[in-house]
Structures are given as structure tokens and as C-alpha cells.
Enzyme design. Structure first.
Site, PDB file in Angstrom:
ATOM      1  N   LYS A  39       5.112   1.862   8.416  1.00 14.90           N
ATOM      2  CA  LYS A  39       3.974   2.882   8.732  1.00 14.90           C
ATOM      3  C   LYS A  39       2.731   1.913   8.944  1.00 14.90           C
ATOM      4  O   LYS A  39       1.923   1.945   9.953  1.00 14.90           O
ATOM      5  CB  LYS A  39       3.454   3.881   7.837  1.00 14.90           C
ATOM      6  CG  LYS A  39       2.646   4.838   8.072  1.00 14.90           C
ATOM      7  CD  LYS A  39       2.519   6.015   7.223  1.00 14.90           C
ATOM      8  CE  LYS A  39       3.745   6.684   6.783  1.00 14.90           C
ATOM      9  NZ  LYS A  39       3.546   7.767   5.530  1.00 14.90           N
ATOM     10  N   ASN A  96      -1.922  20.118   1.249  1.00 13.88           N
ATOM     11  CA  ASN A  96      -3.122  19.330   1.740  1.00 13.88           C
ATOM     12  C   ASN A  96      -2.841  19.065   3.308  1.00 13.88           C
ATOM     13  O   ASN A  96      -3.637  19.551   4.050  1.00 13.88           O
ATOM     14  CB  ASN A  96      -3.308  17.914   1.026  1.00 13.88           C
ATOM     15  CG  ASN A  96      -4.074  16.989   1.644  1.00 13.88           C
ATOM     16  OD1 ASN A  96      -4.037  16.702   2.810  1.00 13.88           O
ATOM     17  ND2 ASN A  96      -5.229  16.494   0.826  1.00 13.88           N
ATOM     18  N   LYS A 121       4.999   2.043  -3.094  1.00 18.47           N
ATOM     19  CA  LYS A 121       5.005   3.518  -3.470  1.00 18.47           C
ATOM     20  C   LYS A 121       5.161   3.638  -5.008  1.00 18.47           C
ATOM     21  O   LYS A 121       5.636   2.464  -5.457  1.00 18.47           O
ATOM     22  CB  LYS A 121       6.151   4.419  -2.687  1.00 18.47           C
ATOM     23  CG  LYS A 121       6.013   5.806  -2.454  1.00 18.47           C
ATOM     24  CD  LYS A 121       4.927   6.150  -1.575  1.00 18.47           C
ATOM     25  CE  LYS A 121       4.663   7.399  -1.330  1.00 18.47           C
ATOM     26  NZ  LYS A 121       3.768   7.843  -0.192  1.00 18.47           N
ATOM     27  N   LYS A 153       0.882  -1.341   0.029  1.00 19.89           N
ATOM     28  CA  LYS A 153       0.110   0.053  -0.024  1.00 19.89           C
ATOM     29  C   LYS A 153       0.819   1.188   0.100  1.00 19.89           C
ATOM     30  O   LYS A 153       1.795   1.241   0.848  1.00 19.89           O
ATOM     31  CB  LYS A 153      -0.756  -0.109   1.222  1.00 19.89           C
ATOM     32  CG  LYS A 153      -2.028   1.023   1.458  1.00 19.89           C
ATOM     33  CD  LYS A 153      -3.252   0.820   0.793  1.00 19.89           C
ATOM     34  CE  LYS A 153      -4.035   1.928   0.631  1.00 19.89           C
ATOM     35  NZ  LYS A 153      -3.834   2.769  -0.538  1.00 19.89           N
ATOM     36  N   SER A 196      -7.225   5.457   4.151  1.00 19.26           N
ATOM     37  CA  SER A 196      -7.382   4.552   2.977  1.00 19.26           C
ATOM     38  C   SER A 196      -7.495   3.247   3.172  1.00 19.26           C
ATOM     39  O   SER A 196      -8.364   2.674   2.283  1.00 19.26           O
ATOM     40  CB  SER A 196      -5.542   4.722   2.531  1.00 19.26           C
ATOM     41  OG  SER A 196      -5.575   5.724   1.360  1.00 19.26           O
TER      42      SER A 196
HETATM   43  P1  NAD Z   1       0.846  18.886  -1.347  1.00 21.92           P
HETATM   44  O1  NAD Z   1       1.682  18.818  -2.672  1.00 21.92           O
HETATM   45  O2  NAD Z   1      -0.697  19.174  -1.105  1.00 21.92           O
HETATM   46  O3  NAD Z   1       1.735  20.043  -0.236  1.00 21.92           O
HETATM   47  C1  NAD Z   1       3.235  19.941  -0.244  1.00 21.92           C
HETATM   48  C2  NAD Z   1       3.334  21.451   0.278  1.00 21.92           C
HETATM   49  O4  NAD Z   1       4.765  21.601   0.541  1.00 21.92           O
HETATM   50  C3  NAD Z   1       3.268  22.442  -1.028  1.00 21.92           C
HETATM   51  O5  NAD Z   1       2.459  23.883  -0.310  1.00 21.92           O
HETATM   52  C4  NAD Z   1       4.602  23.002  -1.431  1.00 21.92           C
HETATM   53  O6  NAD Z   1       4.372  24.325  -1.934  1.00 21.92           O
HETATM   54  C5  NAD Z   1       5.215  22.753  -0.043  1.00 21.92           C
HETATM   55  N1  NAD Z   1       6.761  22.713  -0.236  1.00 21.92           N
HETATM   56  C6  NAD Z   1       7.550  22.171  -1.283  1.00 21.92           C
HETATM   57  N2  NAD Z   1       8.755  22.649  -1.004  1.00 21.92           N
HETATM   58  C7  NAD Z   1       8.894  23.542  -0.037  1.00 21.92           C
HETATM   59  C8  NAD Z   1       9.984  24.138   0.590  1.00 21.92           C
HETATM   60  N3  NAD Z   1      11.121  24.045   0.176  1.00 21.92           N
HETATM   61  N4  NAD Z   1       9.513  24.894   1.724  1.00 21.92           N
HETATM   62  C9  NAD Z   1       8.448  24.924   2.158  1.00 21.92           C
HETATM   63  N5  NAD Z   1       7.338  24.389   1.462  1.00 21.92           N
HETATM   64  C10 NAD Z   1       7.483  23.548   0.529  1.00 21.92           C
HETATM   65  O7  NAD Z   1       1.503  17.653  -0.642  1.00 21.92           O
HETATM   66  P2  NAD Z   1       0.721  16.785   0.821  1.00 21.92           P
HETATM   67  O8  NAD Z   1      -0.067  16.063   0.324  1.00 21.92           O
HETATM   68  O9  NAD Z   1       0.280  17.666   1.888  1.00 21.92           O
HETATM   69  O10 NAD Z   1       2.016  16.076   1.491  1.00 21.92           O
HETATM   70  C11 NAD Z   1       2.959  16.672   2.088  1.00 21.92           C
HETATM   71  C12 NAD Z   1       3.948  15.930   2.910  1.00 21.92           C
HETATM   72  O11 NAD Z   1       3.079  14.855   3.560  1.00 21.92           O
HETATM   73  C13 NAD Z   1       4.606  14.937   2.081  1.00 21.92           C
HETATM   74  O12 NAD Z   1       5.809  14.427   2.611  1.00 21.92           O
HETATM   75  C14 NAD Z   1       3.654  13.663   1.850  1.00 21.92           C
HETATM   76  O13 NAD Z   1       4.494  12.389   1.475  1.00 21.92           O
HETATM   77  C15 NAD Z   1       3.382  13.496   3.147  1.00 21.92           C
HETATM   78  N6  NAD Z   1       2.183  13.001   3.478  1.00 21.92           N
HETATM   79  C16 NAD Z   1       0.905  13.054   2.711  1.00 21.92           C
HETATM   80  C17 NAD Z   1      -0.225  12.243   3.016  1.00 21.92           C
HETATM   81  C18 NAD Z   1      -1.443  12.964   2.324  1.00 21.92           C
HETATM   82  O14 NAD Z   1      -2.504  12.053   2.691  1.00 21.92           O
HETATM   83  N7  NAD Z   1      -1.569  13.989   1.642  1.00 21.92           N
HETATM   84  C19 NAD Z   1      -0.279  11.110   3.753  1.00 21.92           C
HETATM   85  C20 NAD Z   1       1.069  10.929   4.281  1.00 21.92           C
HETATM   86  C21 NAD Z   1       2.113  11.746   4.153  1.00 21.92           C
END
Ligand code: NAD
Length: 421
Positions: A93, A219, A105, A69, A350
Site C-alpha cells: 500500500k 469509521n 502492523k 508503517k 498518516s
Molecule cells: P471499525 O471498527 O470502526 O468498523 C468496523 C465495522 O465492521 C464495525 O461497524 C463492525 O460492526 C463491522 N463488522 C464486523 N463484522 C462484521 C460483519 N460480519 N458484517 C458486517 N459488518 C461487520 O473499523 P474501521 O477503522 O472502519 O476499519 C474497517 C476496515 O477498514 C478494516 O479492514 C480496516 O483494516 C480497514 N481500514 C481502516 C482504516 C482506517 O483508517 N480506519 C484504514 C485502512 C483500512
């Protein structure tokens, strides 16, 4: 494996955890390598009639505890090493949360912001055409990650259904509600982190009025800011890839959300409501109680870890703190709530989506929240207890917690299953 790859850094945590458990060396050996990583070149027609190709991968790291997953990331700097590392983290995780899954992934090396909507749809469909043989509801179940979303998951689920000739909603999670998505998936990652912090607040020395800085206002970052603000905490700084803004008395979240909705940077709100512009890196050193990395990997490193003033770091991003920075933070008494626990709310909901798809019976939002809260609190407290009893960091404790479950499953399969004698 090349020296100092991302995966090498990740495996340091595995060795560290193994020192606290009496585990067969075969188990550790098995967990050091991805079971399979498939690479493909996706060729799509662009709107101007030209053709372009993009590198893509899908990794099934370990399926000992169930089908693999993990999300699909669209990012210009994605690599096979990054994909395998993220899949390794997913393995741990899912075990941390006791979900019946292994870790996987995927990624496409692309800047999705440079594609039109129709090009993005063709690319998403091409990904499924390339990997349809690898994925499946009992084999490997993708989900959204950085720069992918429910719309993309909807296209992908549709493409998979067309290939196999039937509707298979459980092949992908994070789908639109209209295609069998779960209520509560949108804010699940942030909500899981929020339940975790709320439940351990007194143990962590966090008060009822925390000052919070959020790195990455996407997000996960936007939802955690909203959830904490709704509880009366003050969001003092946020950043995105173009910069940061801060306000001692609290940022105007509505203005920030409105800027993001228009495709602007948070930095463009500087000057409104007392917002002061900072560089993206300055956010890490802002005076606050809780720092929430919610952007990308390795953003907290030995070059900026010493500037952190927060007493607790909630890792909503995957791998935001390097192992060198981790050691510096631990020495200074900063508690890091590790990614494999802190952001596991996303994969947990999920899992709920997959269960609902298989049952064909859908749960109300309150039930999703309640089930998520119960699991986050149970596993978070279990890991807190391991960290206290063994006098180890929350990160090592989370790996110990997961590794003992993985070891039990690997041994239950029979080690001859994995190693030729
Ligand atoms: P997203 O694309 O919605 O948001 C990422 C944000 O990070 C954006 O606002 C982007 O502008 C910002 N960003 C990029 N480079 C940056 C920098 N140098 N400094 C500051 N901000 C920066 O992605 P997301 O879904 O929110 O995921 C963010 C993190 O959370 C990732 O590591 C992802 O693997 C992890 N994550 C997300 C989920 C999920 O359900 N969305 C689940 C588990 C983990």
C-alpha cells in the site's frame, strides 16, 4: 508457514504481479517473508484487582522504502498470521502511494469492548512498554486500525514519550489533534476511496446517481456513506456485525449514525424511515451499483461472490475479497478497486501527520484534502492505465505498480545487503 494461511493467500497476488514484470527472483524471495515479527504477552491489572494477560504482536514486514508503517488492531481473533498479512499489504500500500515507508502492523488478541476505559488505557500502555524498542519515528510508526482510535494513539504516544524521556509525536499517527494529530485523519480512508471512485467514475461506468451498499458501518463505512450521500448518491444498505438494513429509496443516515453513537446496531433502525432488516450476509447481494466492503477480511468469498449485483467493489476494508471470489468477480466483469489503493487514504494522511510532526508546522484542512486528492487521483489513474495497457485487473495492476517501485528500491540498496552470498 502453514498451508493456506492468510499470508499464503496474499502471496498469490505477489506471484501474479511478478509474471507481468521482469524482476530478479531475489526480490520476490525477499518479499515472501516478514523481516521480523515480535510476540509479547501483555499483563495488566484489571479494575477488580485481578491480573489478565493478552497476546500481542508487532510485525515489521519490509523496510526497504523507509520506516515500517501500519496500524494496531485490538481484536479477539487476531493472530500472528493475520498481523503478518496485514503488514505485507501495508508494504504494498505504501509503495502504491509512493510514500517513503515500508509495511508493518500490530495487534492485541483482545475484545476491547469487554474492558473498562482504565483497563483499555493500561493495555495500550503495556503494548508500548513491550514494543518500545521496535517502534520509533525512523523505524516503525503505528496508527489506529480495527477497534483502536485516536484516544488509544494518544495514550500510546504519551507512554512512548515517558519511556524515551522526550516528546516524540512522530512515533505514532492518528493521534488526537491536541497531541499533534493531523486535521483530516478521521475520514481520510473513506475520503481517499471517494476521490478515487469520483475520478474514475466514467471509466468504471458509474453514473451521477449511484446506489451504494456499505458492509461495516464503523469509521470507514460511516464516512464513505456520508461523503457519497452528500454528492447525491443513494445509500441503499448498510451492515455491522449484528445485521443489516436496506431501503430502496435510501437509508436515513442520521438515524443510523445516532444508533451507532448509542452503541446500537444499525439493525435496530429497522421499521424507521422504510428501513428493512436483512442478515449481515444478505447485504452483499443487494441490488446496487457500488458495493463498499468496510468491515473485516474474507467477507466476500466463493460462497457469496456470485450474488453480487454491483458493477464496482470499492475495498475500504483490508482483504475483504478472497482470491477465489476475486477470480469469480473478474470473470463476471465486476471491477474491484483493490484495498492497497482504495483504502490508502488513511496511511497517506498518516504520512502527512508524520511530516507535520517532524516539521512542527501544521497544515489547514483544505491543504490536507487537496494533497490527498492529488495523490489518490495520480496513483489511481496510473494503476488504471497499467490495467488497461496490460489487460489485467485493477488488483494485479496495483501490485505491478507497487512491485516495480519495491524492486527498484531493493535493487538500489544492493541485493548483497539482503542475501548472504
Ligand atoms: P471499525 O471498527 O470502526 O468498523 C468496523 C465495522 O465492521 C464495525 O461497524 C463492525 O460492526 C463491522 N463488522 C464486523 N463484522 C462484521 C460483519 N460480519 N458484517 C458486517 N459488518 C461487520 O473499523 P474501521 O477503522 O472502519 O476499519 C474497517 C476496515 O477498514 C478494516 O479492514 C480496516 O483494516 C480497514 N481500514 C481502516 C482504516 C482506517 O483508517 N480506519 C484504514 C485502512 C483500512
Amino acid at each position: 508457514m502453514s498451508e493456506n494461511s492468510l499470508l499464503d493467500h496474499a502471496l498469490v497476488r505477489l506471484d501474479e504481479a511478478a509474471r507481468h514484470l521482469n524482476i530478479d527472483a531475489d526480490v520476490i524471495e525477499k518479499l515472501k517473508y516478514a523481516r521480523e515479527t515480535t510476540k509479547a504477552r501483555l499483563m495488566i491489572r484489571m479494575d477488580d484487582g485481578s491480573r489478565k494477560s493478552f497476546l500481542a504482536w508487532r510485525c515489521r514486514y519490509d523496510d526497504t522504502r523507509g520506516p515500517t508503517k501500519g496500524g494496531i488492531r485490538f481484536h479477539p481473533e487476531s493472530t500472528a498470521d493475520e498481523v503478518e498479512t496485514l503488514a505485507f499489504w501495508m508494504t504494498f500500500k505504501c509503495a502504491v502511494m509512493n510514500l517513503p515507508y515500508g509495511g508493518g502492523k500490530g495487534a492485541v488478541q483482545v475484545d476491547p469492548r469487554a474492558l473498562s476505559k482504565t483497563e483499555l488505557e493500561r493495555l495500550s500502555r503495556a503494548y508500548i512498554q513491550a514494543f518500545a524498542r521496535i517502534i520509533g519515528p525512523d523505524r516503525d510508526i503505528p496508527a489506529p486500525d480495527v477497534y483502536t482510535n485516536s484516544m488509544i494513539m494518544g495514550w500510546m504516544a504519551d507512554e512512548y514519550g515517558q519511556i524515551v524521556g522526550e516528546t516524540v509525536p512522530a512515533v505514532i499517527t492518528g493521534k488526537p489533534i491536541a497531541l499533534g494529530g493531523s486535521l483530516g485523519r478521521g475520514d481520510a480512508t473513506a475520503r481517499g476511496g471517494y476521490y478515487l471512485v469520483r475520478n474514475l467514475a466514467s471509466e468504471l461506468g458509474l453514473g451521477e446517481r449511484m446506489r451504494v451498499a456499505v458492509q461495516g458501518f464503523g469509521n470507514a463505512g460511516q464516512y464513505i456513506a456520508q461523503l457519497l450521500a452528500a454528492d447525491g448518491h443513494t445509500i441503499v444498505a448498510v451492515s455491522d456485525s449484528s445485521g443489516a438494513v436496506a431501503a430502496k429509496d435510501g437509508l436515513d443516515l442520521d438515524a443510523l449514525m445516532a444508533a451507532k453513537a448509542k452503541g446500537k446496531s444499525v439493525r435496530e433502525t429497522a421499521g424507521q424511515g422504510g428501513h428493512v432488516a436483512l442478515s449481515a450476509d444478505e447485504l452483499v447481494g443487494v441490488d446496487c451499483d457500488l458495493l463498499v466492503p468496510a468491515a473485516l477480511e474474507n467477507m466476500i468469498h466463493k460462497g457469496n461472490a456470485e450474488t453480487i449485483k454491483a458493477r464496482v467493489v470499492l475495498e475500504l476494508a483490508n482483504g475483504p475479497v478472497t482470491s477465489e471470489a476475486d477470480a469469480l468477480l473478474e470473470a463476471r466483469g465486476v471491477v474491484v478497486l483493490p484495498d492497497i489503493l482504495a483504502n490508502a487514504g488513511g496511511v497517506t494522511v498518516s504520512y502527512f501527520e508524520w511530516v507535520q510532526n517532524r516539521q512542527g508546522f501544521y497544515w489547514p484542512l483544505e491543504e490536507i484534502h487537496e494533497r490527498l486528492r492529488t495523490i489518490m487521483e495520480r496513483e489511481g489513474r496510473g494503476i488504471w492505465d497499467v490495467s488497461q495497457s496490460k489487460k489485467i485487473s485493477m488488483r494485479t495492476a496495483a501490485y505491478v505498480h507497487a512491485l516495480s517501485r519495491l524492486a527498484e528500491a531493493i535493487e538500489a540498496h544492493g541485493t548483497q545487503n539482503f542475501f548472504a552470498s
